[in-house]
Design an enzyme around this catalytic site. Structure first.
Site, mmCIF file in Angstrom:
data_model
loop_
_atom_site.group_PDB
_atom_site.id
_atom_site.type_symbol
_atom_site.label_atom_id
_atom_site.label_comp_id
_atom_site.label_asym_id
_atom_site.label_seq_id
_atom_site.Cartn_x
_atom_site.Cartn_y
_atom_site.Cartn_z
ATOM 1 N N PRO A 1 0.813 -1.219 0.000
ATOM 2 C CA PRO A 1 0.000 0.000 0.000
ATOM 3 C C PRO A 1 0.846 1.268 0.000
ATOM 4 O O PRO A 1 1.959 1.298 0.519
ATOM 5 C CB PRO A 1 -0.815 -0.124 1.295
ATOM 6 N N PHE A 2 0.282 2.316 -0.598
ATOM 7 C CA PHE A 2 0.860 3.665 -0.613
ATOM 8 C C PHE A 2 2.219 3.705 -1.320
ATOM 9 O O PHE A 2 3.077 4.524 -0.993
ATOM 10 C CB PHE A 2 0.977 4.225 0.814
ATOM 11 N N ARG A 3 2.416 2.791 -2.268
ATOM 12 C CA ARG A 3 3.652 2.719 -3.055
ATOM 13 C C ARG A 3 4.882 2.388 -2.206
ATOM 14 O O ARG A 3 6.015 2.599 -2.633
ATOM 15 C CB ARG A 3 3.900 4.042 -3.811
ATOM 16 N N LEU A 4 4.659 1.846 -1.011
ATOM 17 C CA LEU A 4 5.772 1.476 -0.131
ATOM 18 C C LEU A 4 6.094 0.001 -0.359
ATOM 19 O O LEU A 4 5.970 -0.854 0.519
ATOM 20 C CB LEU A 4 5.419 1.753 1.332
ATOM 21 N N HIS A 5 6.511 -0.300 -1.561
ATOM 22 C CA HIS A 5 6.686 -1.672 -1.997
ATOM 23 C C HIS A 5 7.873 -2.349 -1.313
ATOM 24 O O HIS A 5 8.793 -1.695 -0.827
ATOM 25 C CB HIS A 5 6.902 -1.715 -3.512
#
Length: 211
Positions: A186-190
């Site tokens: 989520p939230f581009r916090l890969h």
């Protein structure tokens, strides 16, 4: 807990009891993809370098892998064949959108042994074996009819018995020096975990990257 959950948990929490070996983790992810991807879970983008130093990319199919590397087959007289023989380095990218996962691989290219290429070639559908003879891959084609004429010619030539593998058709193995596993969060916090080694005989080192 499913294999899918286990791999994701390992990546997230840093528990690499199995994932410490990148080939095992890749095998898990590929098996998951076979159950989720509608078409060609073994499809990958293959990047090579042309004689002018420009990158060149196309989709190919992975036909085998083990701890020696990742294998695909092609016409050695095609653009990618010529490029790989001239500059035996390449990169691969697997992207499984349904799983929100990606694997990037970079390494050294070697040619598979003749016995290995022969075995795979004979496993292909008869029409595909004819096509390997008929297609002058990547070169100019005057018309569709010209291709169909070549297919008819080789179909007649090899009407009876086995079809030998053309000398210009074989396989390449990418021996990896770097394998990066990417998992959507989520939230581009890969999650990004990269395994690296300086030489193909070295042990792997592992690092976590910022997304």
């Amino acid at each position: 807990m499913t294999t899918n959950d286990l791999s994701a948990k390992e990546l997230t929490n840093g528990d690499f009891t199995e994932a410490s070996k990148p080939f095992l983790l890749f095998e898990e992810w590929l098996e998951d993809a076979k159950g989720k991807e509608i078409n060609d879970p073994n499809a990958l983008a293959l990047s090579t370098v042309d004689p002018d130093g420009m990158p060149n990319v196309r989709m190919v199919l992975l036909k085998g892998f083990d701890e020696r590397g990742f294998v695909f087959y092609t016409n050695f007289e095609s653009a990618k064949g010529r490029e790989l023989l001239a500059t035996p380095k390449a990169a691969m990218c697997f992207h499984w959108k349904s799983l929100r996962r990606q694997v990037r691989i970079r390494g050294i290219i070697t040619v598979v042994e003749n016995d290995e290429a022969d075995e795979y070639y004979q496993s292909r559908p008869r029409g595909s074996r004819i096509g390997a003879w008929a297609s002058k891959q990547s070169r100019s084609l005057e018309s569709r009819f010209a291709l169909e004429k070549e297919v008819a010619r080789y179909t007649a030539k090899f009407a009876i018995g086995e079809i030998p593998r053309p000398e210009h058709w074989s396989g390449f193995r990418l021996e990896p020096l770097q394998i990066e596993f990417w998992h959507d969060r989520p939230f581009r916090l890969h999650d990004r975990i990269v395994f690296s080694r300086a030489n193909v005989t070295d042990d792997w080192s592992k690092d976590r990257l910022y997304p």
